[in-house]
Write an enzyme that holds these catalytic residues in place. Structure first.
Site, PDB file in Angstrom:
ATOM      1  N   TYR A   1      26.666  62.652  99.182  1.00 28.80           N
ATOM      2  CA  TYR A   1      25.446  62.915  98.704  1.00 28.80           C
ATOM      3  C   TYR A   1      25.524  64.620  98.036  1.00 28.80           C
ATOM      4  O   TYR A   1      24.242  65.179  97.951  1.00 28.80           O
ATOM      5  CB  TYR A   1      24.588  62.857  99.862  1.00 28.80           C
TER       6      TYR A   1
ATOM      7  N   ASP B   1      32.244  47.784  97.989  1.00 28.17           N
ATOM      8  CA  ASP B   1      33.153  48.865  98.090  1.00 28.17           C
ATOM      9  C   ASP B   1      34.775  48.115  98.327  1.00 28.17           C
ATOM     10  O   ASP B   1      34.607  47.309  99.418  1.00 28.17           O
ATOM     11  CB  ASP B   1      32.612  49.709  99.441  1.00 28.17           C
TER      12      ASP B   1
ATOM     13  N   GLU C   1      33.005  46.256 102.025  1.00 32.20           N
ATOM     14  CA  GLU C   1      31.748  45.766 102.337  1.00 32.20           C
ATOM     15  C   GLU C   1      30.964  45.461 101.192  1.00 32.20           C
ATOM     16  O   GLU C   1      31.463  45.987 100.197  1.00 32.20           O
ATOM     17  CB  GLU C   1      30.975  46.885 103.368  1.00 32.20           C
TER      18      GLU C   1
ATOM     19  N   ASN D   1      27.203  46.184  99.755  1.00 33.80           N
ATOM     20  CA  ASN D   1      25.988  47.149  99.999  1.00 33.80           C
ATOM     21  C   ASN D   1      24.951  46.235  99.412  1.00 33.80           C
ATOM     22  O   ASN D   1      24.756  46.312  97.954  1.00 33.80           O
ATOM     23  CB  ASN D   1      26.040  48.399  99.215  1.00 33.80           C
TER      24      ASN D   1
ATOM     25  N   GLY E   1      22.593  52.739  96.800  1.00 36.95           N
ATOM     26  CA  GLY E   1      21.781  53.908  96.561  1.00 36.95           C
ATOM     27  C   GLY E   1      21.310  53.705  95.398  1.00 36.95           C
ATOM     28  O   GLY E   1      22.009  53.445  94.249  1.00 36.95           O
TER      29      GLY E   1
END
Ligand SMILES: Nc1ncnc2c1ncn2[C@@H]1O[C@H](COP(=O)(O)OP(=O)(O)O)[C@@H](O)[C@H]1O
Ligand SMILES: [Mg+2]
Length: 318
Positions: free
Chosen positions: A220, A261, A274, A276, A280
């Protein structure tokens, strides 16, 4: 109950669920604001909805007819909010209850991946009780290792451990987020994320962190990681990444836009980390960047995901 047209959705009151109660609250607020802006730009009647413990009241008061879920992490990405929306009979974006819960839990999703022949990093699962009996000499792999909570996101609680003396503190950090943790082999490889939209691969992007790993900070803070799209992999390997992404998404039963990922070690070796289920949606986020690389701009992506909004658990008289 798919929408007949965009026009049909334009007459609905859409709530963008954001914030929430997870460690990723701040990220969710950024995703939510970006989604809200895109929906309004496209002419939808959209309102921000704070996903706190009064979420049912907010939904009723604002007369929300469709929920756009902009939440990340527990009580948002893990099936709980999806369950609430099913009970309230409010159509929502993304994956259903089970797919969300499976994706959020790295221990269970790994089992599904392994049973179906998808490669994952060598790992063990530890509960708090087993922790006391843990000895690194019994690990089926050697240091460095990665210690992470079973259910978190944004690299929260993840530690890369290269010295024996750091293991205990790393476990402590991971157990702060739940009763099960993963201890896994550190895969020295390249970081790849595959975007999936409506069960089709969007593309693969490579992330090159400029610090130790793709940590919360690197995710981020602008400039702490380079993104390369499309990921510069040999062509057969690029296809393999897309294939693994779609398979991982499909095995968990995910819907809408997801990001898978994985780590890549040449040649042709992948390790799925994983899925998601609510990736985001900020300016620095990977799924929007992958979509953009394919000519789908941010408002298009948001709209595509909105068009998939529906209830997943039918009632006998629906
Ligand atoms: N086994 C591993 N080997 C090397 N790096 C890893 C491994 N597991 C995780 N990482 C690093 O930690 C980051 C976060 O891990 P991940 O399993 O994707 O959890 P999160 O849900 O927090 O994103 C990854 O993007 C990667 O940079
Ligand atoms: Mg991740």
């Amino acid at each position: 109950m798919p929408w007949k047209s965009k026009e049909e959705l334009k007459g609905k009151c859409i709530g963008v669920l954001m914030g929430g109660m997870s460690a990723e609250k701040e990220i969710s607020l950024m995703s939510g604001r970006a989604i809200l802006k895109a929906l309004r730009e496209r002419g939808y009647e959209a309102w921000p909805i704070e996903a706190d413990e009064h979420l049912p009241q907010h939904l009723v008061e604002k007369k929300i007819e469709v929920a756009y879920i902009g939440l990340h992490g527990r009580l948002g990405e893990d099936g709980t909010v999806q369950g609430l929306l099913e009970v309230m009979r409010i159509p929502y974006t993304g994956s259903g209850v089970l797919a969300s819960a499976l994706s959020m839990n790295k221990v269970v999703s790994r089992k599904v991946f392994m049973q179906n022949g998808l490669p994952v990093p060598p790992h063990i699962v530890l509960t708090r009780r087993e922790r006391n009996m843990f000895a690194s000499k019994n690990l089926p792999f050697s240091l460095p290792i990665v210690v992470k909570p079973a259910q978190e996101g944004s690299s929260v609680g993840v530690t890369i451990v290269s010295g024996e003396e750091q293991i205990s503190a790393a476990m402590e950090r991971a157990f702060a987020y739940g009763p099960e943790i993963l201890v896994e082999e550190y895969i020295k490889g390249r970081e790849i994320a595959v975007g999936v939209l409506d069960d089709l691969p969007l593309g693969a992007i490579e992330i090159v962190p400029k610090i130790q790993f793709y940590s919360y900070q690197a995710k981020y803070t602008e400039g702490l990681a380079d993104h390369i799209f499309p990921a510069p992999l040999p062509s057969g390997d690029y296809e393999q990444a897309l294939d693994l992404g779609v398979k991982a998404h499909g095995l968990l039963g995910c819907e809408g836009g997801t990001r898978v990922d994985m780590l890549y070690r040449e040649p042709g070796r992948f390790f799925v980390l994983e899925v998601n289920s609510l990736p985001g949606m900020t300016d620095l986020s990977l799924l929007p960047e992958i979509a953009k690389g394919q000519g789908i701009d941010f408002p298009d992506l948001v709209e595509r995901i909105l068009l998939g909004a529906r209830l997943k658990i039918p009632l006998a008289d629906d």
